[in-house]
Design a protein around this motif. Sequence first.
Motif, PDB file in Angstrom:
ATOM      1  N   GLU A   1       8.571  -2.171   0.868  1.00 50.87           N
ATOM      2  CA  GLU A   1       8.610  -3.553   0.405  1.00 50.87           C
ATOM      3  C   GLU A   1       8.113  -4.469   1.519  1.00 50.87           C
ATOM      4  O   GLU A   1       8.826  -4.713   2.497  1.00 50.87           O
ATOM      5  CB  GLU A   1      10.037  -3.943  -0.001  1.00 50.87           C
ATOM      6  N   PRO A   2       6.891  -4.967   1.407  1.00 48.25           N
ATOM      7  CA  PRO A   2       6.379  -5.844   2.483  1.00 48.25           C
ATOM      8  C   PRO A   2       7.120  -7.166   2.513  1.00 48.25           C
ATOM      9  O   PRO A   2       7.616  -7.662   1.498  1.00 48.25           O
ATOM     10  CB  PRO A   2       4.901  -6.027   2.096  1.00 48.25           C
ATOM     11  N   THR A   3       7.184  -7.737   3.693  1.00 43.34           N
ATOM     12  CA  THR A   3       7.866  -9.018   3.870  1.00 43.34           C
ATOM     13  C   THR A   3       6.984 -10.201   3.523  1.00 43.34           C
ATOM     14  O   THR A   3       7.473 -11.326   3.466  1.00 43.34           O
ATOM     15  CB  THR A   3       8.337  -9.144   5.325  1.00 43.34           C
ATOM     16  N   GLY A   4       5.698  -9.963   3.333  1.00 42.75           N
ATOM     17  CA  GLY A   4       4.782 -11.053   3.068  1.00 42.75           C
ATOM     18  C   GLY A   4       4.276 -11.743   4.306  1.00 42.75           C
ATOM     19  O   GLY A   4       3.561 -12.749   4.211  1.00 42.75           O
ATOM     20  N   LYS A   5       4.614 -11.222   5.485  1.00 44.80           N
ATOM     21  CA  LYS A   5       4.194 -11.832   6.744  1.00 44.80           C
ATOM     22  C   LYS A   5       3.115 -11.021   7.452  1.00 44.80           C
ATOM     23  O   LYS A   5       2.792 -11.316   8.599  1.00 44.80           O
ATOM     24  CB  LYS A   5       5.401 -11.998   7.663  1.00 44.80           C
ATOM     25  N   GLY A   6       2.586  -9.996   6.807  1.00 44.58           N
ATOM     26  CA  GLY A   6       1.480  -9.235   7.387  1.00 44.58           C
ATOM     27  C   GLY A   6       1.893  -7.843   7.829  1.00 44.58           C
ATOM     28  O   GLY A   6       3.071  -7.550   8.070  1.00 44.58           O
ATOM     29  N   TYR A  40       3.289  -7.759  11.498  1.00 50.66           N
ATOM     30  CA  TYR A  40       4.681  -8.213  11.592  1.00 50.66           C
ATOM     31  C   TYR A  40       5.630  -7.092  11.183  1.00 50.66           C
ATOM     32  O   TYR A  40       6.621  -6.808  11.875  1.00 50.66           O
ATOM     33  CB  TYR A  40       4.874  -9.440  10.706  1.00 50.66           C
ATOM     34  N   ASP A  41       5.326  -6.420  10.073  1.00 52.05           N
ATOM     35  CA  ASP A  41       6.191  -5.336   9.604  1.00 52.05           C
ATOM     36  C   ASP A  41       6.196  -4.166  10.578  1.00 52.05           C
ATOM     37  O   ASP A  41       7.230  -3.517  10.774  1.00 52.05           O
ATOM     38  CB  ASP A  41       5.719  -4.869   8.223  1.00 52.05           C
ATOM     39  N   LYS A  43      -0.098   0.615   2.658  1.00 56.91           N
ATOM     40  CA  LYS A  43       0.972  -0.308   2.302  1.00 56.91           C
ATOM     41  C   LYS A  43       2.040   0.449   1.523  1.00 56.91           C
ATOM     42  O   LYS A  43       1.831   0.858   0.385  1.00 56.91           O
ATOM     43  CB  LYS A  43       0.428  -1.469   1.469  1.00 56.91           C
TER      44      LYS A  43
END
Length: 712
Positions: free
Chosen positions: A364-369, A372-373, A361
Amino acid sequence: MRLSESEGELEPLQSDGASESSHCSLDEDYVPRGLGSGSEKKVFTDEWNCSPAKRRTSRRKCRSVYAAPLLSPLNSASKIPEEGHTCKKANNATTPKKGSSSRNSCKRLFSPGRNTQRSKRQRLDEESDKDEEDTEDRWRNIDEEDPEPPQPRFRPQRDAGPQLNRTASYTPLELFQLFFTTTVIATLVKNTNTYGEKKCQGQRESWVPVTVEDMYSYISLVLYMGIVPLKTLKEFWRGSTLFSLPFPASVMPCRRFLAISRSLHMNDPAKEAANDQKKGTLGYDRLFKIKPLYEQILEACHTYFHPYQHISIDERMVASKARFGFKQYSRNKPTKWGFKLYVLADSICGYTLNFFVYVGKDGEPTGKGISYDAVMRLLNIPFLGQGYKLYVDNFYTSPTLFLDLLKKKIWACGTIRSNVAGYPKAKMNNMPEKTSRGTIRWIRKGDLLFVKWFDTREVTMCSTMHKAYSHDVAKRKVKNEQGQWTVKHVPIPGCIKDYNKHMGGVDLSDALIGYYNVLHKTQRWYKTLFYHFVDIATVNAFILHKEMCKLQNRSTDTQKIFREKLILSLAQIGSTPRRSGPQNLMSVVTLRIPPVPPLNVKPGALTTVPPSSPSNVELASASSCSQVNQNVSTGEAADPEPDVPGLGHLPAYFFRQMTNVASRNRATAGRRSCVVCKRKSPVYCSTCHKTLCFTTLRNCYSEWHRSNNICV
């Protein structure tokens, strides 16, 4: 106003209940209905301290007391005892239903029913299921028509296919140099020399700088080792009967190849040291060692090929047993341990368009998995365009991803997991327990289509570009009643048919790489990725070759022939080994011998010899010993025959043409294979330039010259 009898009778009942409900509570003075105070209360309390037999008799009495008021009609309020209201309020009981017995009411009084709680749960579950089925759509059959969604219009920003001059003919070397450009080679040479000099400080042997030609020769041997694999690297230079491979020794010595392999670097060591000091912070880059080559290879992949309409995304495992912090494990892949790469490839030809190495990781993750990223990062390619059809597996598929891709004018299709957020939970008209092969169920939610299809097992799909059923069929072999195999046509959804056809882009690329993989065993993780970059560049160059041949209606080479041509071309522009053969170690020495007057010859006879006598030319065209002896005995001049063997074939040692050779190594320095016995020898012929043995046990020197009619 006059009330009826029933209303008049119910009025005191309601007033009594209202007055008593305020005093109803479960306290110490609570007495069940039908028992009075005093001695009767004592009998009831002593019941639980007696024997089981007495307890059963007391329970029968209690039931008889309870049954009388329950069976009495409710039209008379005076007949209902005061304690009855207290008992009902204490247990939150209502008027018993028809058919219910007093015994059940008594059980509810003393043991709050598990059956009652279970029935309440079942009732709540049924109500929730009904609510879900009311709010969501039901699964539909193939008999019900599904409207076909609008199909995408393919509008790439560049012409799909190779981005080259489509009328020109490119050699394998020119296609490979699109990825390993002169800038890439110069970067490798510079950083390898910097690290090699740093590594050899304080050692006996000084670092010999690597040139551009050396790097081309090194890459040539790396590709050659993918075609002719052996267990260890040193076996390519062994001169035994089993391992007699002349090509590696003609390109580069073994020691030189191993020295370059040990010092191979893709980034500046000083910058790597500065990056290592940032460990544990956000500024630390785990892929800093491969960053220059990594970025240049990616840019070349984007530049020289534009994908067709069908593309696919999948994972790729690169085997490695080295120790590094981002090693991954993949249970469903043939390669379990190593680097995990997320790859975007063309579904038709398998060209690697984009990829990145997964290091955990980061960013900056999008919070959608993670999936998805990964998809959004791979599709962030300049000059991509609109109208593409993307195929992914169930690791990436989600309704959120597909809807966001649809906003970017990219349609998607893939298998989906039933526990993903947004998957329909409806159970009405779902797959039955015993499902026949070819059964189809589907639900459409706006732009999303969810399809279930049963083949040997249930397969679930999600798509934004297909309709539920397009009257397609698939062939399946089944056994009939007689036990014979027959072909059966079963219906198949169009999304599954297209998925099976276009999902294998990354698998095709992996197969092309795996045929002639150049991967070597190494303890340095960045070297493993360097070898993989060589594989990607070679396979992409081969795909460009095939696409150009299709455009020009020319015959295409196989990948093996393509690699063979590439290896030979790299070896030709590479450096020549300093010890590969005598012809490369020294220049031809021309010795001139003054004319010798023969014995018993008149002085005037010498004037008959022309100035261009064989005695005044190079030793390679001198006369033979027999001819000289004959001329001397007869007193005649030598005939000017340039092809007659003569004198001057003298042995010499290789070390005389070398520098910085210790005295103890002079007898073995520069040894080569003898042309007669194939054993190592430090001696060669100064005129013939052939390596020959000249020892006490073997005299290949004389044997070879005699067999070639050269007298020495």
